[in-house]
Motif scaffolding. Sequence first.
Motif, PDB file in Angstrom:
ATOM      1  N   LYS A   1     -26.438 -84.415  18.690  1.00  0.00           N
ATOM      2  CA  LYS A   1     -26.886 -83.798  17.766  1.00  0.00           C
ATOM      3  C   LYS A   1     -28.272 -83.728  17.227  1.00  0.00           C
ATOM      4  O   LYS A   1     -28.574 -82.596  17.288  1.00  0.00           O
ATOM      5  CB  LYS A   1     -25.859 -84.167  16.274  1.00  0.00           C
ATOM      6  CG  LYS A   1     -24.479 -83.529  16.339  1.00  0.00           C
ATOM      7  CD  LYS A   1     -24.145 -84.052  14.963  1.00  0.00           C
ATOM      8  CE  LYS A   1     -22.526 -83.599  14.995  1.00  0.00           C
ATOM      9  NZ  LYS A   1     -21.688 -83.834  13.877  1.00  0.00           N
ATOM     10  N   PRO A   2     -29.113 -84.904  17.543  1.00  0.00           N
ATOM     11  CA  PRO A   2     -30.221 -84.771  17.204  1.00  0.00           C
ATOM     12  C   PRO A   2     -30.843 -84.201  18.507  1.00  0.00           C
ATOM     13  O   PRO A   2     -32.007 -83.363  18.434  1.00  0.00           O
ATOM     14  CB  PRO A   2     -30.718 -86.190  17.279  1.00  0.00           C
ATOM     15  CG  PRO A   2     -29.722 -87.117  16.939  1.00  0.00           C
ATOM     16  CD  PRO A   2     -28.304 -85.958  17.427  1.00  0.00           C
TER      17      PRO A   2
ATOM     18  N   HIS B   1     -30.895 -80.596  17.901  1.00  0.00           N
ATOM     19  CA  HIS B   1     -31.671 -80.117  16.899  1.00  0.00           C
ATOM     20  C   HIS B   1     -33.392 -80.037  17.423  1.00  0.00           C
ATOM     21  O   HIS B   1     -33.833 -79.089  17.209  1.00  0.00           O
ATOM     22  CB  HIS B   1     -31.594 -81.023  15.628  1.00  0.00           C
ATOM     23  CG  HIS B   1     -32.713 -80.889  14.642  1.00  0.00           C
ATOM     24  ND1 HIS B   1     -32.705 -80.003  13.848  1.00  0.00           N
ATOM     25  CD2 HIS B   1     -33.861 -81.705  14.510  1.00  0.00           C
ATOM     26  CE1 HIS B   1     -33.660 -80.054  13.085  1.00  0.00           C
ATOM     27  NE2 HIS B   1     -34.322 -80.733  13.062  1.00  0.00           N
ATOM     28  N   TRP B   2     -33.557 -81.045  18.323  1.00  0.00           N
ATOM     29  CA  TRP B   2     -35.014 -81.194  19.188  1.00  0.00           C
ATOM     30  C   TRP B   2     -34.860 -80.020  19.678  1.00  0.00           C
ATOM     31  O   TRP B   2     -36.013 -79.413  20.105  1.00  0.00           O
ATOM     32  CB  TRP B   2     -34.832 -82.333  19.827  1.00  0.00           C
ATOM     33  CG  TRP B   2     -36.134 -82.667  20.439  1.00  0.00           C
ATOM     34  CD1 TRP B   2     -37.392 -82.821  19.786  1.00  0.00           C
ATOM     35  CD2 TRP B   2     -36.540 -82.421  21.914  1.00  0.00           C
ATOM     36  NE1 TRP B   2     -38.354 -83.098  20.946  1.00  0.00           N
ATOM     37  CE2 TRP B   2     -37.755 -82.606  22.316  1.00  0.00           C
ATOM     38  CE3 TRP B   2     -35.756 -82.129  23.132  1.00  0.00           C
ATOM     39  CZ2 TRP B   2     -38.286 -82.416  23.442  1.00  0.00           C
ATOM     40  CZ3 TRP B   2     -36.001 -82.123  24.253  1.00  0.00           C
ATOM     41  CH2 TRP B   2     -37.488 -82.157  24.296  1.00  0.00           C
TER      42      TRP B   2
ATOM     43  N   SER C   1     -28.749 -74.786  16.844  1.00  0.00           N
ATOM     44  CA  SER C   1     -28.003 -74.798  15.688  1.00  0.00           C
ATOM     45  C   SER C   1     -26.904 -73.853  15.359  1.00  0.00           C
ATOM     46  O   SER C   1     -27.221 -73.123  16.079  1.00  0.00           O
ATOM     47  CB  SER C   1     -28.929 -75.126  14.377  1.00  0.00           C
ATOM     48  OG  SER C   1     -29.300 -73.851  14.090  1.00  0.00           O
TER      49      SER C   1
END
Length: 104
Positions: free
Chosen positions: A35-36, A39-40, A44
């Motif tokens: 997930k991160p 996001h990075w 999304s």
Amino acid sequence: MSNFKQRWNIKSNWQAFVIFCAFALTGSSAAMISKPILHWLGISKETHHILLYIALYILIIFPIYQVLLVGIGFLMGQFQFFWAFEKKMLRSLKLGFLINWTEK
């Protein structure tokens, strides 16, 4: 359970318990780490179509899961089991060339 242990060459119920824990920990960890990364990368549900988001999520989880599985298996004392499992899975996905590359 004995058929399962025999098929995977598991010697004891304790080893089976440790292996199940490693699978659970790896799956949860891969999902949390992915997930991160999404996001990075600026990916999304709000910026991309949900099906594209899910496809990208799976594509990112897959290699993370493979590395974590062997790593967590090693930390839990089951490296041989998980390395054999990983090689078998990669061969079944027609990615056996990755194994040959690492064993040279």
